[in-house]
Design an enzyme around this catalytic site. Structure first.
Site, mmCIF file in Angstrom:
data_model
loop_
_atom_site.group_PDB
_atom_site.id
_atom_site.type_symbol
_atom_site.label_atom_id
_atom_site.label_comp_id
_atom_site.label_asym_id
_atom_site.label_seq_id
_atom_site.Cartn_x
_atom_site.Cartn_y
_atom_site.Cartn_z
ATOM 1 N N HIS A 1 69.730 17.573 78.144
ATOM 2 C CA HIS A 1 68.715 17.692 76.428
ATOM 3 C C HIS A 1 69.227 17.075 76.694
ATOM 4 C CE1 HIS A 1 71.031 19.363 73.752
ATOM 5 N NE2 HIS A 1 71.117 20.254 73.541
ATOM 6 N N GLU B 1 63.934 24.146 75.425
ATOM 7 C CA GLU B 1 64.447 23.556 73.540
ATOM 8 C C GLU B 1 64.165 22.747 72.828
ATOM 9 O OE1 GLU B 1 69.090 24.714 73.728
ATOM 10 O OE2 GLU B 1 68.546 22.256 74.372
HETATM 11 P P1 PGA Z 1 71.354 24.802 68.348
HETATM 12 O O1 PGA Z 1 72.066 24.054 69.621
HETATM 13 O O2 PGA Z 1 71.560 26.240 68.503
HETATM 14 O O3 PGA Z 1 72.555 24.658 67.857
HETATM 15 O O4 PGA Z 1 70.325 24.808 68.191
HETATM 16 C C1 PGA Z 1 71.601 24.591 71.034
HETATM 17 C C2 PGA Z 1 71.734 23.082 72.025
HETATM 18 O O5 PGA Z 1 70.762 22.236 71.734
HETATM 19 O O6 PGA Z 1 71.412 23.583 73.572
#
Ligand code: PGA
Length: 252
Positions: A94, A164
Site C-alpha cells: 500500500h 491506487e
Molecule cells: P480512500 O483509501 O478510499 O480513503 O481513498 C483507499 C486506500 O487507501 O486503500
C-alpha cells in the site's frame, strides 16, 4: 463471471460506532450476493474477532500487511504463516507503507511471494504520486512497481492488483473513469507482455482512491474492472453497504 470485489481497508481505524455495530448492520446486507464479493481488512488486533464474527458469512477477511519471513526475531511483525489461520487476503505494498515505512519494491516482491506460498491472495497496490503524474511518469512508475513486485511469483491465479494513485487516496477526489480505464489497460498489458497471456486472464484488477457511494457506478462499470479497494467510506456501515448494494443492482 467473477464477482466484483469490494474490499474494505480500515487502515489504523475502527468503523464509526464500533465493530459490533458495523457487522450487525452490514453483514445481513452484504452476505451471499450474486455479483459482489465483499472483504474486510481490519487492523491486526481485530482479525481473530472478525474471524469468529464472519464465520457463517461469505465475507472475506484480510490483513493490511505481512512480514516475508515465516518466524523469528522481528519485533512487531506478523508473518503469512500466522495470518493464514484467519485470513484469505492480504494487502501488500500500500502506498502508505511505501511512503511512511519506506517499503521497497524488492521487499514487496518477497511479501507477494510469501503470501502466495501460504495460499493467501495478495492485493498488490501500485500507483503514482502527483509529481510523477504531472511529469507524465505514471505508466513508467506503475510498470516498474508491477515488474519488480511480481518478479518472484509464477502463479498468478490468486493475484489481485489495486491501482491506487496516491493523489486520489483520502482526498475525496477519485481518479476520473478515463484515467482509471487507461491505467487498467496498462496494467493488463504489462502483465501479459511480461508474464504471459494466461496470467493476464487470471489477475483481477481493482481501483482504490476516494471510492464512495457517489462514484461507484462509474468506476465499476468500466471495462475489465474487477472491483474496488475502499478506505474512508468503508468505515461507515451505511456507505459501505450502499457501495456493495449499488454494484449488485447495477450488475444485475
Ligand atoms: P480512500 O483509501 O478510499 O480513503 O481513498 C483507499 C486506500 O487507501 O486503500
Amino acid at each position: 463471471m467473477d464477482k466484483k470485489l469490494v474490499i474494505a481497508n480500515w487502515k489504523m481505524n475502527i468503523p464509526n460506532e464500533g465493530i459490533d455495530h458495523f457487522l450487525k448492520s452490514v453483514i445481513p446486507e452484504i452476505t451471499d450476493l450474486q455479483y459482489v464479493q465483499p472483504g474486510i481488512c481490519p487492523p491486526y488486533l481485530f482479525i481473530p474477532k472478525l474471524f469468529e464474527l464472519l464465520d457463517n458469512s461469505s465475507v472475506l477477511l484480510g490483513a493490511q500487511n505481512l512480514h516475508y519471513e515465516d518466524n523469528g526475531a522481528f519485533t512487531g511483525e506478523i508473518s503469512a504463516q500466522l495470518l493464514k489461520t484467519y485470513c484469505s487476503l492480504v494487502i501488500i505494498g500500500h502506498s502508505e507503507r511505501r511512503r511512511l515505512f519506506h517499503e521497497t519494491d524488492e521487499e514487496i516482491s518477497r511479501k507477494i511471494q510469501t503470501a502466495t506460498q501460504c495460499n493467501l491472495t495478495p492485493i498488490l497496490c501500485v500507483g503514482e504520486n502527483i509529481t510523477e503524474r504531472k511529469n507524465n511518469l505514471s505508466n513508467k512508475i506503475v510498470t516498474s512497481q508491477l515488474i519488480t513486485g511480481l518478479s518472484k511469483i509464477n502463479n498468478f491465479n490468486k493475484l489481485i492488483v489495486a491501482y491506487e494513485p496516491l493523489w486520489a487516496i483520502g482526498s475525496g477526489n477519485a481518479a476520473t473513469p478515463n484515467d482509471i480505464e487507461l491505467m487498467v489497460k496498462v496494467i493488463r498489458q504489462v502483465i501479459t507482455e511480461r508474464f504471459g497471456i494466461e496470467s493476464q486472464n487470471s489477475v483481477r484488477i481493482i481501483y482504490g482512491g476516494s471510492v464512495s457511494e457517489n462514484n461507484i457506478t462509474k468506476i465499476i462499470t468500466l471495462p475489465n474492472m474487477d472491483g474496488v479497494l475502499v478506505g474512508n467510506a468503508s468505515l461507515d456501515p451505511l456507505q459501505y453497504s450502499n457501495i456493495v448494494k449499488n454494484i449488485e443492482t447495477i450488475i444485475t
